[in-house]
Enzyme design. Sequence first.
Site, mmCIF file in Angstrom:
data_model
loop_
_atom_site.group_PDB
_atom_site.id
_atom_site.type_symbol
_atom_site.label_atom_id
_atom_site.label_comp_id
_atom_site.label_asym_id
_atom_site.label_seq_id
_atom_site.Cartn_x
_atom_site.Cartn_y
_atom_site.Cartn_z
ATOM 1 N N LYS A 114 12.683 -16.737 14.593
ATOM 2 C CA LYS A 114 11.461 -15.838 13.990
ATOM 3 C C LYS A 114 10.259 -16.377 14.975
ATOM 4 C CE LYS A 114 13.048 -14.553 9.524
ATOM 5 N NZ LYS A 114 12.729 -14.478 8.012
ATOM 6 N N LYS A 198 19.872 -4.579 14.267
ATOM 7 C CA LYS A 198 19.964 -4.593 12.892
ATOM 8 C C LYS A 198 19.088 -3.148 12.489
ATOM 9 C CE LYS A 198 19.892 -7.541 9.508
ATOM 10 N NZ LYS A 198 19.537 -8.680 8.723
ATOM 11 N N LYS A 201 12.755 -1.439 9.600
ATOM 12 C CA LYS A 201 11.718 -0.560 9.493
ATOM 13 C C LYS A 201 10.625 -0.938 10.689
ATOM 14 C CE LYS A 201 8.248 -2.758 6.732
ATOM 15 N NZ LYS A 201 7.066 -2.720 5.801
#
Length: 334
Positions: A114, A198, A201
């Site tokens: 991340k 994956k 959104k």
Amino acid sequence: MTQNKRILSGIQPTGNLHLGNYFGAINNFVLLQKEYECFFMLANMHAITVKYEPQILEDNILETTAALVASGIDPKNNTIFVQSSVSAHAELAWIFNCTARIGWLNRMTQFKEKAGSNKEKASVGLLTYPILMAADILLYRATHVPVGEDQKQHLELCRDIAIKFNNDFKANDFFVTPEPIIPENISRVMSLRDGTKKMSKSEESDLSRINLTDDADLILKKIQKGKTDSEAISESILKSNTRPEARNLINIFSALTGKKMQDVITNWNGKAFSEFKKELGLLLIEKICPIGKEIIKLKSDPVFLKQILKDGSKKAQEVANTNLMEIKKIVGLV
């Protein structure tokens, strides 16, 4: 002591929930409520470890609450609450900051993923959020935690913290080491545009995902436009890594019907994806559209949703504060 078989599970209130969220977490929550005492937490404190918009975060809390209830989680028999409404989470996280070791955090692979190439600019919260996650779980003395593959390492850290706390303070197994629940039927849903990523959104194209509030026409459109390949359905979908988009559609069909992927392929062997997509679209409409309509209905009554969260927070505070008082006595913070 905690009741037998208690679960704590969190979901970040990101809003605009999609099929990946449903099969990756929410559907599993619905099944678990039949066997466990469940605490379902809207993890808004975790959500602020990266850049966010305060007003959007607030709106997303109500939308996520609506999605949980619309999907079948009973707020009368389960505790649905907002993480930040229970201050004991932050208090226990600090105690665990002083229990956990820096070396443990440096091994967390999700932080590396991340934070990207420039770790120095990442927030401290992004590095230490696994400690907050441990506090979330142990604060309620949960016996079990549903986790995906990407969270197994964090649960191991939680278990390490529990063991070290008990040993450091000679606490006679005050904290149980929670067991992971990794459902066999949990499905990792991938993007309809790129089967190696994956469903998310954050992907620019809305055609990459099935949102829980999509209507029937939009669902059919997205499935028809979903990327596949020119080959027919065959065993090669499972045996080769060269057909990720085809594998993804088979996986979604499998999740919707409860059939194994192998059985789905056997039933459709040799047929074209054009025919398969029509059936998949109808299955999605049957499953998702009732949930979407209920989400829209619930969102139109924010007072009702806020009352669910208020009631849940009150129950969560009672359990959390009782346990925190015991913890403070053990560590000398009284």
